[in-house]
Design a protein around this motif. Structure first.
Motif, PDB file in Angstrom:
ATOM      1  N   UNK A 167      22.208  33.394   7.375  1.00 51.94           N
ATOM      2  CA  UNK A 167      22.476  31.959   7.460  1.00 51.94           C
ATOM      3  C   UNK A 167      21.199  31.134   7.602  1.00 51.94           C
ATOM      4  N   UNK A 168      20.076  31.786   7.824  1.00 54.12           N
ATOM      5  CA  UNK A 168      18.846  31.064   8.176  1.00 54.12           C
ATOM      6  C   UNK A 168      18.095  30.587   6.939  1.00 54.12           C
ATOM      7  N   UNK A 169      17.552  29.393   7.033  1.00 53.20           N
ATOM      8  CA  UNK A 169      16.769  28.805   5.944  1.00 53.20           C
ATOM      9  C   UNK A 169      15.291  29.144   6.073  1.00 53.20           C
ATOM     10  N   UNK A 170      14.841  29.433   7.284  1.00 49.33           N
ATOM     11  CA  UNK A 170      13.445  29.764   7.533  1.00 49.33           C
ATOM     12  C   UNK A 170      13.380  31.057   8.324  1.00 49.33           C
ATOM     13  N   UNK A 171      12.380  31.861   8.016  1.00 49.24           N
ATOM     14  CA  UNK A 171      12.220  33.151   8.664  1.00 49.24           C
ATOM     15  C   UNK A 171      10.851  33.255   9.318  1.00 49.24           C
ATOM     16  N   UNK A 172      10.731  34.189  10.246  1.00 51.84           N
ATOM     17  CA  UNK A 172       9.584  34.383  11.131  1.00 51.84           C
ATOM     18  C   UNK A 172       9.605  33.312  12.226  1.00 51.84           C
ATOM     19  N   UNK A 173       8.990  33.629  13.341  1.00 51.16           N
ATOM     20  CA  UNK A 173       8.890  32.675  14.440  1.00 51.16           C
ATOM     21  C   UNK A 173       8.180  31.391  14.001  1.00 51.16           C
ATOM     22  N   UNK A 174       7.208  31.531  13.107  1.00 50.39           N
ATOM     23  CA  UNK A 174       6.483  30.335  12.674  1.00 50.39           C
ATOM     24  C   UNK A 174       7.037  29.746  11.383  1.00 50.39           C
ATOM     25  N   UNK A 175       8.227  30.200  10.968  1.00 53.45           N
ATOM     26  CA  UNK A 175       8.978  29.612   9.849  1.00 53.45           C
ATOM     27  C   UNK A 175       8.211  29.637   8.533  1.00 53.45           C
ATOM     28  N   UNK A 210      -0.428  27.188  13.025  1.00 48.32           N
ATOM     29  CA  UNK A 210      -1.232  28.164  12.302  1.00 48.32           C
ATOM     30  C   UNK A 210      -0.850  28.276  10.843  1.00 48.32           C
ATOM     31  N   UNK A 211       0.354  27.816  10.496  1.00 45.70           N
ATOM     32  CA  UNK A 211       0.821  27.836   9.106  1.00 45.70           C
ATOM     33  C   UNK A 211       0.639  26.467   8.459  1.00 45.70           C
ATOM     34  N   UNK A 212       1.049  25.436   9.174  1.00 46.57           N
ATOM     35  CA  UNK A 212       1.055  24.084   8.604  1.00 46.57           C
ATOM     36  C   UNK A 212      -0.254  23.336   8.786  1.00 46.57           C
TER      37      UNK A 212
END
Length: 393
Positions: free
Chosen positions: A136-144, A278-280
């Motif tokens: 159901x999730x649109x984003x994965x990993x803790x940092x999406x 760290x991603x964005x």
């Protein structure tokens, strides 16, 4: 030298006929998993939540609110192939780890650690989240950082500190195995093994890990006697505009799938994890993480991205400790506006914990494979289960 020897042993195992299935060919299941209905050869979720309105614009989620869209429409054979690969250590660089190493069925499809352990005993950077309802999730990993299950699985498969494999070795291992080409033929119509097909099959299995039959769900769908008075009071605290739990952990998914900066403390001696920043690169998302689901939360301790809290009671108490009370000196985080000072009593915290435990449901636990096509021991499966190997069902 040690790793070279392991690879030699692994290559021998790949070419060996699997002793467990010597009596016959591996056959994939042609039956949809529990909770899914067949429709033109594909599997679709069957749930009372499908009768309710969409989750979109639903506020904090009423008892009869619909779910987000699910990744579905896979064939039973694709799901079953993904199940076998999920538990097969052939998918790791040295034949010792599988997806199920960090996502163990007995631990809520997490691993019970603050920091997961990868190849050669290396520590991962964060805890392993539960895979229940991951479809159901649109984003994965803790940092999406991933927007699909296919994209997500490339992270652990090829990480030098997680499963330590390479695309070339993964393909070669499966293509040269005595059983996988035929299993891919059953799942996809021909024996061609590609990375896309590997990702599709594992995605199909992971998306079938649905948990929607908890006592809370029975209550939400009209069977009110299944919750006792403390649990109902806990639900009322959870949904209140004092505690505000449901604003982020929105029923029925029990996550709003957004990023939240809550200022949770790191384990002793660990620097602040920058999280989504760290991603964005966005300073306002420093220390931000994807809001996790609370489904089967009772089974997946410890809690937070680093496993900082050992118990649900500790995790719940964090939110009433004062806004920003655990932010390290010198850090200025853009804390989520829902994080404030509700001043919950000990009694209210106990009620919250009682309610969260009503979200436990493993009724659609998949069959744990007694053997896997590589001939290696399936990972994350109790030893007693592997005494009598199956043929893939």
């Amino acid at each position: 030298m040690g790793r070279a020897v392991m690879r030699l042993i692994l290559s021998i195992l790949i070419l060996m006929p699997m002793l467990a299935s010597a009596a016959g060919q591996w056959n994939l299941s042609d039956v949809c998993p529990a909770g899914f209905r067949p429709e033109q050869g594909r599997c679709y979720l069957q749930s009372l939540y499908g009768d309710y309105a969409s989750l979109q614009d639903s506020g904090v989620g009423g008892l009869k609110t619909g779910l987000p869209p699910l990744r579905e429409g896979f064939t039973p054979q694709q799901i079953d192939l993904g199940r076998l690969m999920f538990f097969d250590p052939l998918l790791s660089g040295d034949g010792t780890l599988a997806c199920s190493s960090c996502h163990q069925p007995s631990k809520g499809f997490a691993d019970g650690r603050g920091y997961s352990v990868g190849i050669n005993g290396q520590l991962a950077h964060r805890s392993a989240p539960s895979l229940w309802n991951v479809g159901f999730l649109k984003r994965l990993f803790w940092d999406a950082r991933a927007s699909s299950l296919e994209e997500q699985m490339e992270g652990p498969l090829y990480s030098p500190i997680e499963m330590g494999n390479s695309r070339e070795q993964l393909l070669r291992s499966l293509q040269e195995n005595a059983h996988y080409p035929n299993l891919f033929k059953q799942a996809f119509g021909d024996p061609d093994i590609s990375l896309d097909r590997i990702y599709t099959a594992i995605t199909a299995f992971e998306a079938s890990l649905v948990s929607l039959n908890s006592r809370y769900d029975l209550y939400a769908n009209g069977v009110h006697e299944v919750l006792n008075q403390d649990e109902i009071e806990g639900m009322n605290v959870f949904r209140s505009f004092v505690a505000r739990c449901a604003e982020c952990h929105t029923p029925p998914a029990f996550t709003n799938q957004q990023i939240a900066v809550i200022g949770a403390p790191e384990p002793e001696g660990r620097p602040l994890d920058s999280g989504v920043q760290g991603v964005s690169g966005d300073a306002s998302q420093r220390g931000g993480f994807k809001v996790p689901t609370l489904r089967n939360i009772e089974l997946s301790a410890p809690y937070m991205h680093s496993g900082r809290f050992e118990t649900l009671r500790e995790a719940a108490a964090f939110y009433t400790g004062g806004r920003g009370h655990a932010v390290p000196p010198g850090e200025k985080l853009s804390l989520h506006w829902h994080v404030w000072e509700p001043n919950l009593t000990d009694r209210e915290l106990d009620l919250l914990v009682a309610f969260m435990k009503t979200l436990t449901d493993e009724s659609f636990m998949p069959a744990l494979p007694k053997a896997v096509p590589s001939g290696l021991n399936p990972v994350g499966v109790p030893a007693s289960t592997t005494n009598n190997p199956d043929s893939g069902h």
